[in-house]
Design a protein around this motif. Sequence first.
Motif, mmCIF file in Angstrom:
data_model
loop_
_atom_site.group_PDB
_atom_site.id
_atom_site.type_symbol
_atom_site.label_atom_id
_atom_site.label_comp_id
_atom_site.label_asym_id
_atom_site.label_seq_id
_atom_site.Cartn_x
_atom_site.Cartn_y
_atom_site.Cartn_z
ATOM 1 N N GLN A 47 0.794 -1.203 0.000
ATOM 2 C CA GLN A 47 0.000 0.000 0.000
ATOM 3 C C GLN A 47 0.838 1.270 0.000
ATOM 4 N N VAL A 48 2.105 1.160 -0.397
ATOM 5 C CA VAL A 48 2.959 2.347 -0.412
ATOM 6 C C VAL A 48 2.390 3.417 -1.343
ATOM 7 N N GLU A 49 1.733 2.971 -2.434
ATOM 8 C CA GLU A 49 1.139 3.925 -3.376
ATOM 9 C C GLU A 49 0.039 4.726 -2.708
ATOM 10 N N LYS A 50 -0.775 4.018 -1.871
ATOM 11 C CA LYS A 50 -1.898 4.674 -1.231
ATOM 12 C C LYS A 50 -1.431 5.675 -0.169
ATOM 13 N N THR A 51 -0.469 5.261 0.654
ATOM 14 C CA THR A 51 -0.053 6.121 1.754
ATOM 15 C C THR A 51 0.675 7.360 1.267
ATOM 16 N N ASN A 52 1.126 7.354 0.015
ATOM 17 C CA ASN A 52 1.821 8.519 -0.528
ATOM 18 C C ASN A 52 0.866 9.511 -1.185
ATOM 19 N N HIS A 53 -0.443 9.211 -1.227
ATOM 20 C CA HIS A 53 -1.379 10.116 -1.880
ATOM 21 C C HIS A 53 -1.483 11.412 -1.077
ATOM 22 N N PRO A 54 -1.439 12.570 -1.741
ATOM 23 C CA PRO A 54 -1.452 13.847 -1.009
ATOM 24 C C PRO A 54 -2.709 14.059 -0.170
ATOM 25 N N HIS A 55 -3.814 13.411 -0.540
ATOM 26 C CA HIS A 55 -5.056 13.569 0.220
ATOM 27 C C HIS A 55 -5.461 12.258 0.898
ATOM 28 N N GLN A 56 -4.477 11.427 1.220
ATOM 29 C CA GLN A 56 -4.785 10.125 1.797
ATOM 30 C C GLN A 56 -5.575 10.249 3.094
ATOM 31 N N VAL A 57 -5.292 11.273 3.888
ATOM 32 C CA VAL A 57 -6.000 11.416 5.167
ATOM 33 C C VAL A 57 -7.503 11.603 4.941
ATOM 34 N N LEU A 58 -7.896 12.269 3.841
ATOM 35 C CA LEU A 58 -9.318 12.438 3.550
ATOM 36 C C LEU A 58 -9.965 11.109 3.167
ATOM 37 N N TYR A 59 -9.226 10.288 2.407
ATOM 38 C CA TYR A 59 -9.741 8.945 2.093
ATOM 39 C C TYR A 59 -9.891 8.131 3.372
ATOM 40 N N ASP A 60 -8.907 8.239 4.268
ATOM 41 C CA ASP A 60 -8.952 7.477 5.524
ATOM 42 C C ASP A 60 -10.135 7.913 6.385
ATOM 43 N N ILE A 61 -10.402 9.218 6.441
ATOM 44 C CA ILE A 61 -11.541 9.718 7.217
ATOM 45 C C ILE A 61 -12.845 9.152 6.668
ATOM 46 N N HIS A 62 -12.986 9.162 5.346
ATOM 47 C CA HIS A 62 -14.223 8.652 4.742
ATOM 48 C C HIS A 62 -14.352 7.141 4.927
ATOM 49 N N THR A 63 -13.235 6.437 4.886
ATOM 50 C CA THR A 63 -13.286 4.986 5.140
ATOM 51 C C THR A 63 -13.777 4.699 6.546
ATOM 52 N N GLU A 64 -13.246 5.424 7.523
ATOM 53 C CA GLU A 64 -13.658 5.229 8.912
ATOM 54 C C GLU A 64 -15.119 5.643 9.107
ATOM 55 N N ALA A 65 -15.517 6.749 8.482
ATOM 56 C CA ALA A 65 -16.908 7.197 8.607
ATOM 57 C C ALA A 65 -17.855 6.171 7.997
ATOM 58 N N ASN A 66 -17.462 5.581 6.883
ATOM 59 C CA ASN A 66 -18.296 4.571 6.236
ATOM 60 C C ASN A 66 -18.487 3.358 7.148
ATOM 61 N N LYS A 67 -17.410 2.905 7.772
ATOM 62 C CA LYS A 67 -17.507 1.775 8.711
ATOM 63 C C LYS A 67 -18.437 2.126 9.870
ATOM 64 N N PHE A 68 -18.307 3.350 10.359
ATOM 65 C CA PHE A 68 -19.126 3.805 11.485
ATOM 66 C C PHE A 68 -20.604 3.807 11.111
ATOM 67 N N TYR A 69 -20.960 4.420 9.992
ATOM 68 C CA TYR A 69 -22.357 4.496 9.566
ATOM 69 C C TYR A 69 -22.939 3.103 9.320
ATOM 70 N N HIS A 70 -22.176 2.253 8.631
ATOM 71 C CA HIS A 70 -22.679 0.915 8.282
ATOM 72 C C HIS A 70 -22.884 0.065 9.544
ATOM 73 N N ALA A 71 -21.939 0.126 10.465
ATOM 74 C CA ALA A 71 -22.068 -0.635 11.704
ATOM 75 C C ALA A 71 -23.259 -0.147 12.524
ATOM 76 N N LEU A 72 -23.489 1.149 12.513
ATOM 77 C CA LEU A 72 -24.612 1.709 13.264
ATOM 78 C C LEU A 72 -25.935 1.186 12.715
ATOM 79 N N LEU A 73 -26.041 1.060 11.418
ATOM 80 C CA LEU A 73 -27.270 0.551 10.802
ATOM 81 C C LEU A 73 -27.458 -0.938 11.075
ATOM 82 N N MET A 74 -26.388 -1.712 10.974
ATOM 83 C CA MET A 74 -26.504 -3.165 10.968
ATOM 84 C C MET A 74 -26.427 -3.817 12.351
ATOM 85 N N THR A 75 -25.853 -3.150 13.331
ATOM 86 C CA THR A 75 -25.561 -3.844 14.599
ATOM 87 C C THR A 75 -26.131 -3.165 15.835
ATOM 88 N N THR A 76 -26.842 -2.060 15.672
ATOM 89 C CA THR A 76 -27.320 -1.348 16.859
ATOM 90 C C THR A 76 -28.841 -1.317 16.924
#
Length: 599
Positions: free
Chosen positions: A102-131
Amino acid sequence: MISKEKIDEIKASVNIVDIIGESVALTKAGRNYLGLCPFHGEKTPSFNVVEDKQFYHCFGCGKSGDVFKFVEETRGVPFAESVQIVAEKAGFQLDIPLSNRQVEKTNHPHQVLYDIHTEANKFYHALLMTTKMGEAARNYLYQRGLDDQVIKYFQIGLAPQEANYLYQHLSKKFSEADLLNSGLFNTGNANTIYDAFQGRIIFPLTDEYGRVVAFSGRIWTESDLANKQVAKYKNSRGTAIFNKSYELYHLDKAKPVIKKQREVYLMEGFMDVIAAYRAGIENAVASMGTALTGEHVRHLAKYCKKLVLTYDGDKAGQAATAKALEELKDFNVEIVFLPDNMDPDDYIAQHSEEALVNILTKSRLTGVEFLIQYLKPENPDNLQMQIDFLEKIAPIISQTSSITAQNSYIYKVADMLADFDYQQVEEVVNRARISSRQQRQESNQIPQEQHFEPPRQEVIPQQARITNLIRTENHLLARMLEHAYILNDYRLREDFYFITPELQVLFDILKTNGEITSYDLAGLDEFVQRAWYRVLEEKLPQEIGTNEIEELESNRYREQIKRDNRMKLKTVREQSHVGNDDQALDELTKLIAQKRNME
């Protein structure tokens, strides 16, 4: 790192025809397979897959490669990830460290924004399916016809009613500045930060590579649905990773099917795409909360040239269709309208999945047929309305390339007008055709004698010219690949080198390793890779002919001399042009001497 041996093992365990066939419709043509090139638009297949040598080559744009290169090019991933993808298809389990894979991914200039959206997606999906709070929202989706498999496939989630629940969750991992730049949060009084989405069902929006780049939230509670002041959908604002005028919902999952079926359904909303998926139609996408733009169209053009517009059948949907047709002039467009102003989601709810598939595949209009219906006069008996309609529709019909289709459209128009028959409508269409032709002639777009607009010439990448010298050296290198003793002979010759630079690079690798693997190719320049596949394309008899190698050497020498002579002649002209007569004469003397030696 993945070893060369493992890469070779993975490559040997798959058939490139099967891998490419997942996204390109291939037809057997002799010993090889032929299809439409996925790298440039074309109507006549020139994309060749050579099964016995396990590589592809397009005679139109020149793209070549093996199974890993194909995955790299079509999915936009680095070599290591393409190996991983092919390995998974072949049933291999690879344990690739993060630092390598994943060296290509971690070098992306906006990688932190992708990471935030990935975490938010997990949060929203888990809230719908498990709570417990997600249970009511799930029941709403079940009532709309969705099941857990569909919810998981589209990664649908739920935003809680609390003002900053997501912010509290993510602020432990990311800085405040990055979170505010993500577009998922807003600031209130006293610089308080609150979630942009609250109490809505969440649809993650992904780019063509499957990365979550934004979200759209839909109301679902009875109180919100009853409140006409609340927007039905709310989308993320534009950010460094999200441009709503470019991204298309579901494109990442739809593109392999789009390429294989060579058409895409363009729909209005997320639930329409989901309804199509439920019915088994996986090549549907939707623009993300905005009208179709030129950027959307250029994005889709990367994958196919045929588009099925499936907008709502109400007045707004018809207006959107008419506007979209203006953007889609370079596409082959068909249009589907569902009855009673329904959209695909409504239709599947009132009828069945099979009925939706039937109408989407069998009840299509051409763009001109749609415009005839869309522009027709409200009162077909009103003469002025009929005249206005004819003035609008005649130029559209006249631009149709097929005379047979034109005649069909003229009949349709004549049948709906009370005061015009076929001949009268035909005269108006002919006048429109003549007027259009004269306008083009005046702007020097076509010759005077030409009657129809010439077809658009497709622009394809320029390929390197294959000279006699390159062809001869390709032949020689092919023999080295097939016969180790020939390679060994040339290894021992210190004075030997390939005149073609790309072939010399390949020869250097052969001298050192005795072979050229996919791993070696991945690190080479694009032109060197293409040179390699040109060598593999050589169709030579298995047996080496008498004096074949000596003749190749002789041909190489003659072609090299010819090339040198051309260079000398060029120098003579250049020196003469700038007034260096002595230099020009010196070069001319050398050229004459060289030609005498050849004779």
